[in-house]
Design a protein around this motif. Structure first.
Motif, PDB file in Angstrom:
ATOM      1  N   LEU A   1       0.856  -1.181   0.000  1.00 11.66           N
ATOM      2  CA  LEU A   1       0.000   0.000   0.000  1.00 11.66           C
ATOM      3  C   LEU A   1       0.891   1.229   0.000  1.00 11.66           C
ATOM      4  O   LEU A   1       1.989   1.214   0.569  1.00 11.66           O
ATOM      5  CB  LEU A   1      -0.897   0.009   1.241  1.00 11.66           C
ATOM      6  N   GLY A  25      -2.921   4.434  -3.026  1.00 10.17           N
ATOM      7  CA  GLY A  25      -3.197   3.277  -3.889  1.00 10.17           C
ATOM      8  C   GLY A  25      -2.449   2.052  -3.393  1.00 10.17           C
ATOM      9  O   GLY A  25      -2.105   1.940  -2.213  1.00 10.17           O
ATOM     10  N   ASN A  40      -2.271  11.513  -2.909  1.00  9.54           N
ATOM     11  CA  ASN A  40      -2.453  10.271  -3.654  1.00  9.54           C
ATOM     12  C   ASN A  40      -2.410   9.075  -2.722  1.00  9.54           C
ATOM     13  O   ASN A  40      -1.774   9.120  -1.657  1.00  9.54           O
ATOM     14  CB  ASN A  40      -1.391  10.134  -4.749  1.00  9.54           C
ATOM     15  N   TRP A 100      -2.121   4.238 -13.517  1.00 11.22           N
ATOM     16  CA  TRP A 100      -1.579   2.887 -13.354  1.00 11.22           C
ATOM     17  C   TRP A 100      -0.227   2.818 -14.060  1.00 11.22           C
ATOM     18  O   TRP A 100       0.011   3.529 -15.036  1.00 11.22           O
ATOM     19  CB  TRP A 100      -2.524   1.810 -13.872  1.00 11.22           C
ATOM     20  N   GLU A 146       1.343  -1.084 -10.088  1.00  9.33           N
ATOM     21  CA  GLU A 146       0.561  -0.366  -9.089  1.00  9.33           C
ATOM     22  C   GLU A 146      -0.515   0.491  -9.734  1.00  9.33           C
ATOM     23  O   GLU A 146      -0.422   0.863 -10.912  1.00  9.33           O
ATOM     24  CB  GLU A 146       1.458   0.493  -8.207  1.00  9.33           C
ATOM     25  N   VAL A 147      -1.532   0.815  -8.930  1.00 11.64           N
ATOM     26  CA  VAL A 147      -2.631   1.704  -9.322  1.00 11.64           C
ATOM     27  C   VAL A 147      -2.746   2.780  -8.249  1.00 11.64           C
ATOM     28  O   VAL A 147      -2.837   2.468  -7.053  1.00 11.64           O
ATOM     29  CB  VAL A 147      -3.957   0.938  -9.467  1.00 11.64           C
ATOM     30  N   ILE A 148      -2.727   4.048  -8.685  1.00 12.75           N
ATOM     31  CA  ILE A 148      -2.737   5.186  -7.759  1.00 12.75           C
ATOM     32  C   ILE A 148      -3.866   6.143  -8.131  1.00 12.75           C
ATOM     33  O   ILE A 148      -4.101   6.421  -9.314  1.00 12.75           O
ATOM     34  CB  ILE A 148      -1.398   5.953  -7.798  1.00 12.75           C
ATOM     35  N   ALA A 149      -4.549   6.684  -7.123  1.00 20.80           N
ATOM     36  CA  ALA A 149      -5.559   7.728  -7.317  1.00 20.80           C
ATOM     37  C   ALA A 149      -4.988   9.056  -6.832  1.00 20.80           C
ATOM     38  O   ALA A 149      -4.450   9.137  -5.720  1.00 20.80           O
ATOM     39  CB  ALA A 149      -6.836   7.392  -6.563  1.00 20.80           C
ATOM     40  N   HIS A 150      -5.096  10.099  -7.670  1.00 21.81           N
ATOM     41  CA  HIS A 150      -4.615  11.437  -7.337  1.00 21.81           C
ATOM     42  C   HIS A 150      -5.805  12.368  -7.105  1.00 21.81           C
ATOM     43  O   HIS A 150      -6.788  12.314  -7.840  1.00 21.81           O
ATOM     44  CB  HIS A 150      -3.753  11.999  -8.469  1.00 21.81           C
ATOM     45  N   SER A 200     -10.001  14.358  -9.674  1.00 27.86           N
ATOM     46  CA  SER A 200      -9.620  13.025  -9.193  1.00 27.86           C
ATOM     47  C   SER A 200      -9.146  12.239 -10.410  1.00 27.86           C
ATOM     48  O   SER A 200      -9.910  12.002 -11.344  1.00 27.86           O
ATOM     49  CB  SER A 200     -10.793  12.326  -8.501  1.00 27.86           C
ATOM     50  N   LEU A 218      -6.913   8.889 -12.083  1.00 26.17           N
ATOM     51  CA  LEU A 218      -6.473   7.515 -11.857  1.00 26.17           C
ATOM     52  C   LEU A 218      -5.229   7.239 -12.690  1.00 26.17           C
ATOM     53  O   LEU A 218      -5.176   7.548 -13.884  1.00 26.17           O
ATOM     54  CB  LEU A 218      -7.581   6.528 -12.220  1.00 26.17           C
TER      55      LEU A 218
END
Length: 319
Positions: free
Chosen positions: A210, A238, A236, A311, A254-258, A307, A309
């Motif tokens: 994480l 993810g 951020n 990856w 990885e996948v991250i949300a900003h 927002s 997304l």
């Protein structure tokens, strides 16, 4: 001594000298790995081929070397990562009602303009340090390159003459709506946690993680509406997974949300004509209650919450 006696003596000497040489050349020579020793002494043996036990010992040594690496996350290691991915800008990034979108020497046109981005190619660089086997800090830098599109609704136009009437819903020309480049830069400091390693030995090849952090994101649009790049505080979070390929190399996904709120700065003017001799102001034209418009200069924009997304997949080195 007579000539016959001398000749006979020379022939005899030649035969005496040549006979041992001839015998040496004609004697068969058979090489053998063993040398015969005098009676009563041990024979010397020259081993030309390795025996099977020697080869087995070398294989065992190689197996021991291969077993030295135990896959796992280690504390005190420096982590360097480079990945490729995409950052989704398919959001309304900016909007403003009844703002100018076209000017000619004959007429001025305005309407409700909004800008949306597209999915952006996003290379990312990370430099981190494992404080423990389950907790690390990472500095992250990235760049995203794409295009944006603008839409114009509630359009109006009028001639550049005093008291000219306003015409609703004029036709939209091919190049009236902007479609240009968008560049963003990212920088943040993130914490990385390997939850399965908490309280454990962090061994194994597959390690989910994480991540969360804060930083800055800069937006630069090649637009008539903005005065250069604008920055926003970015948060951020993810997660992802690391696959340890060997002692020093991992594959990382990885996948991250900003999340950030961006407020662009208005340009001091909309455009220039005649090689910069004519400056067209960045005006807005809100409608009054009586149907007329209030022509005024745009001095600020509303902020826009975004927002996004992201990856990525890449290679991570451990040192």
């Amino acid at each position: 001594m007579s000539r016959n006696s001398v000749t006979t003596l020379i022939i005899f000497l030649m035969i005496t000298v040549a006979n041992p040489l001839i015998a040496q050349d004609t004697e068969p020579q058979t090489p053998t790995p063993q040398e015969t020793a005098p009676e009563g002494q041990p024979q010397k043996s020259f081993q030309l081929l390795r025996d099977s036990s020697s080869a087995e010992r070398e294989l065992d040594f190689e197996d021991e070397e291969a077993e030295l690496w135990v896959p796992g996350i280690r504390s005190g290691t420096i982590e360097v990562s480079f990945g490729f991915g995409f950052l989704d800008f398919n959001k309304v990034m900016w909007k403003h009602d009844q703002i100018i979108y076209k000017y000619t020497t004959d007429a001025t046109s305005w309407g409700d303009v909004q800008i949306k981005g597209e999915s952006a190619f996003n290379p990312i660089f990370r430099l981190g340090y494992n404080l423990t086997q389950w907790f690390a800090l990472e500095g992250i830098g990235g760049v995203a390159i794409t295009e944006y599109n603008s839409t114009i609704t509630n359009r109006r136009t009028r001639e550049n003459k005093p008291d000219a009437p306003i015409i609703d819903n004029p036709g939209l020309g091919e190049f009236d709506a902007e479609k240009r480049s968008l560049l963003t830069l990212q920088a943040s400091l993130n914490a990385v946690i390997y939850p399965l390693a908490i309280g454990g030995d962090a061994t194994g090849k597959l390690h989910p993680f994480l991540t969360a952090g804060a930083g800055k994101m800069w937006y630069d649009m090649n637009s008539n509406y903005f005065d250069g790049a604008s920055g926003a505080t970015d948060f951020n979070f993810g997660g992802g997974v690391r696959l340890l390929a060997d002692k020093n190399i991992s594959v990382r996904f990885e996948v991250i949300a900003h999340f950030n709120e961006i407020e662009f700065t208005p340009s001091p003017y909309f455009t220039t004509l005649d090689e910069g001799t004519v400056v067209v102001p960045l005006n807005e034209y809100p409608r009054k209650a009586d149907g007329s418009v209030d022509e005024r200069l745009v001095t600020e924009y509303e902020s826009q919450s975004l927002s996004l997304l992201n990856w990525s997949i890449g290679i991570q080195g451990s040192f």
